[in-house]
Write a protein that holds these residues in place. Structure first.
Motif, PDB file in Angstrom:
ATOM      1  N   ALA A   1       0.806  -1.144   0.083  1.00 20.18           N
ATOM      2  CA  ALA A   1      -0.070  -0.001  -0.023  1.00 20.18           C
ATOM      3  C   ALA A   1       0.955   1.264  -0.044  1.00 20.18           C
ATOM      4  O   ALA A   1       1.613   1.667   0.913  1.00 20.18           O
ATOM      5  CB  ALA A   1      -0.845  -0.072   1.219  1.00 20.18           C
ATOM      6  N   TRP A   2       1.278   1.854  -1.260  1.00 22.75           N
ATOM      7  CA  TRP A   2       2.359   2.888  -1.334  1.00 22.75           C
ATOM      8  C   TRP A   2       1.962   4.033  -0.566  1.00 22.75           C
ATOM      9  O   TRP A   2       0.851   4.594  -0.664  1.00 22.75           O
ATOM     10  CB  TRP A   2       2.249   3.087  -2.933  1.00 22.75           C
ATOM     11  CG  TRP A   2       3.462   3.702  -3.293  1.00 22.75           C
ATOM     12  CD1 TRP A   2       3.571   4.986  -3.759  1.00 22.75           C
ATOM     13  CD2 TRP A   2       4.733   3.317  -3.292  1.00 22.75           C
ATOM     14  NE1 TRP A   2       4.867   5.468  -4.014  1.00 22.75           N
ATOM     15  CE2 TRP A   2       5.541   4.421  -3.957  1.00 22.75           C
ATOM     16  CE3 TRP A   2       5.264   2.045  -3.172  1.00 22.75           C
ATOM     17  CZ2 TRP A   2       7.038   3.993  -4.083  1.00 22.75           C
ATOM     18  CZ3 TRP A   2       6.717   1.827  -3.458  1.00 22.75           C
ATOM     19  CH2 TRP A   2       7.550   2.719  -3.801  1.00 22.75           C
ATOM     20  N   ASN A   3       2.660   4.347   0.532  1.00 19.23           N
ATOM     21  CA  ASN A   3       2.701   5.311   1.221  1.00 19.23           C
ATOM     22  C   ASN A   3       1.386   5.190   2.339  1.00 19.23           C
ATOM     23  O   ASN A   3       0.783   6.437   2.508  1.00 19.23           O
ATOM     24  CB  ASN A   3       2.679   6.772   0.808  1.00 19.23           C
ATOM     25  CG  ASN A   3       4.088   7.175   0.135  1.00 19.23           C
ATOM     26  OD1 ASN A   3       5.230   6.750   0.686  1.00 19.23           O
ATOM     27  ND2 ASN A   3       4.204   7.653  -1.201  1.00 19.23           N
ATOM     28  N   GLY A   4       1.050   4.185   2.418  1.00 21.60           N
ATOM     29  CA  GLY A   4      -0.296   3.907   3.360  1.00 21.60           C
ATOM     30  C   GLY A   4      -1.353   3.605   2.220  1.00 21.60           C
ATOM     31  O   GLY A   4      -2.529   3.517   2.737  1.00 21.60           O
ATOM     32  N   GLY A   5      -1.352   3.859   0.996  1.00 23.87           N
ATOM     33  CA  GLY A   5      -2.452   3.905  -0.088  1.00 23.87           C
ATOM     34  C   GLY A   5      -2.985   5.322  -0.692  1.00 23.87           C
ATOM     35  O   GLY A   5      -2.429   6.206   0.016  1.00 23.87           O
ATOM     36  N   PRO A   6      -3.694   5.242  -1.636  1.00 25.24           N
ATOM     37  CA  PRO A   6      -4.690   4.116  -1.888  1.00 25.24           C
ATOM     38  C   PRO A   6      -3.961   3.072  -3.017  1.00 25.24           C
ATOM     39  O   PRO A   6      -4.519   2.102  -3.642  1.00 25.24           O
ATOM     40  CB  PRO A   6      -5.699   4.977  -2.673  1.00 25.24           C
ATOM     41  CG  PRO A   6      -5.345   6.100  -2.990  1.00 25.24           C
ATOM     42  CD  PRO A   6      -4.089   6.608  -2.103  1.00 25.24           C
ATOM     43  N   TYR A   7      -2.592   3.924  -3.820  1.00 25.80           N
ATOM     44  CA  TYR A   7      -1.948   3.024  -4.893  1.00 25.80           C
ATOM     45  C   TYR A   7      -1.621   1.667  -4.204  1.00 25.80           C
ATOM     46  O   TYR A   7      -0.969   1.445  -3.156  1.00 25.80           O
ATOM     47  CB  TYR A   7      -0.853   3.653  -5.450  1.00 25.80           C
ATOM     48  CG  TYR A   7      -1.172   4.841  -6.241  1.00 25.80           C
ATOM     49  CD1 TYR A   7      -1.846   4.617  -7.348  1.00 25.80           C
ATOM     50  CD2 TYR A   7      -0.932   6.211  -5.902  1.00 25.80           C
ATOM     51  CE1 TYR A   7      -2.256   5.679  -8.323  1.00 25.80           C
ATOM     52  CE2 TYR A   7      -1.072   7.011  -6.676  1.00 25.80           C
ATOM     53  CZ  TYR A   7      -1.928   6.922  -7.798  1.00 25.80           C
ATOM     54  OH  TYR A   7      -2.303   8.014  -8.737  1.00 25.80           O
ATOM     55  N   VAL A   8      -1.526   0.609  -5.009  1.00 25.84           N
ATOM     56  CA  VAL A   8      -0.894  -0.691  -4.827  1.00 25.84           C
ATOM     57  C   VAL A   8       0.218  -0.948  -5.766  1.00 25.84           C
ATOM     58  O   VAL A   8       0.105  -1.020  -6.872  1.00 25.84           O
ATOM     59  CB  VAL A   8      -1.961  -1.822  -4.770  1.00 25.84           C
ATOM     60  CG1 VAL A   8      -1.422  -3.120  -4.518  1.00 25.84           C
ATOM     61  CG2 VAL A   8      -3.252  -1.752  -3.663  1.00 25.84           C
ATOM     62  N   ASN A   9       1.376  -0.892  -5.167  1.00 23.57           N
ATOM     63  CA  ASN A   9       2.529  -1.128  -5.856  1.00 23.57           C
ATOM     64  C   ASN A   9       3.440  -2.133  -5.435  1.00 23.57           C
ATOM     65  O   ASN A   9       3.139  -2.943  -4.537  1.00 23.57           O
ATOM     66  CB  ASN A   9       3.410   0.108  -5.912  1.00 23.57           C
ATOM     67  CG  ASN A   9       2.733   1.142  -6.565  1.00 23.57           C
ATOM     68  OD1 ASN A   9       1.718   1.302  -7.242  1.00 23.57           O
ATOM     69  ND2 ASN A   9       3.281   2.509  -6.348  1.00 23.57           N
TER      70      ASN A   9
END
Length: 161
Positions: free
Chosen positions: A43-51
C-alpha cells in the motif's frame, strides 16, 4: 523546587508528543506479505495505490478475506493509514480502471469494483484471478514502486510470507 516544575512539565509534554507522533514508527504488522519475484504487494505510502516493494516494510501486509460466495478479497492490514482494512480493487473504485488501489471495507460487505478474486494454487504459492477483469493480479514489471494491475494475461504466483 520551582526550577524542577518546568523541567518535569517539559519532559511530560515531550513524552506525550512522542507517543502521539510515533504512529508511523510503531505499527501493527497483521496479515502476511504476498510477494512475486521478491516484490510484494504494498500500500504505497499507506494507500490508495498498490505497488510493488521489497519485503519487510510496514505497508506490505495484507490478509485474505473469504466471502460466502466463494470469492476472496485482499485486505490491507499492514499499518495505520486512512486505507487500513480497505481491499485491493479497481483504483478509485472505478469500473474502468484496472490499476490496483485500495477501496471499500470488504469484511463489512463494502465490496468495491474489482475487489473479488478467485484464489488458485500455483508453484509454491497463490495466484489471484480478478472476477471483474477476468485477469490476474500482477505487477506491470519488477521493481520498487511498480504498479499492480488486475487484468494481466500472465498468472503471477505470490509466495506468502
Amino acid at each position: 523546587m520551582k526550577r524542577r516544575i518546568p523541567l518535569i512539565l517539559g519532559a511530560l509534554i515531550l513524552a506525550i508528543g512522542f507517543g502521539i507522533g510515533s504512529r508511523g514508527t510503531a505499527y501493527a504488522q497483521n496479515g502476511q506479505q504476498f510477494c512475486n519475484n521478491n516484490y510484494c504487494l504494498n500500500a504505497w505510502n499507506g494507500g490508495p495505490y498498490v505497488n510493488g516493494y521489497t519485503p519487510g516494510v510496514a505497508n506490505n501486509y495484507f490478509t485474505i478475506v473469504y466471502q460466502s460466495n466463494g470469492y476472496v478479497n485482499l485486505e490491507f492490514t499492514g499499518a495505520y493509514s486512512a486505507y487500513e482494512y480497505d481491499c485491493v480493487s479497481d483504483y478509485g473504485n472505478s469500473s474502468t480502471d484496472a490499476r490496483a488501489g485500495l477501496n471499500g471495507y470488504c469484511p463489512g460487505g463494502q465490496i468495491a469494483w474489482g475487489a473479488n478474486f478467485k484464489l488458485y494454487s500455483c508453484n509454491g504459492g497463490l495466484a489471484f484471478k480478478n472476477v471483474h477483469w477476468n485477469g490476474w493480479l500482477a505487477p506491470s514489471s519488477l521493481g520498487d514502486g511498480t504498479p499492480f494491475y488486475l487484468n494481466s494475461s500472465i498468472e503471477a504466483c505470490f509466495v506468502v510470507e
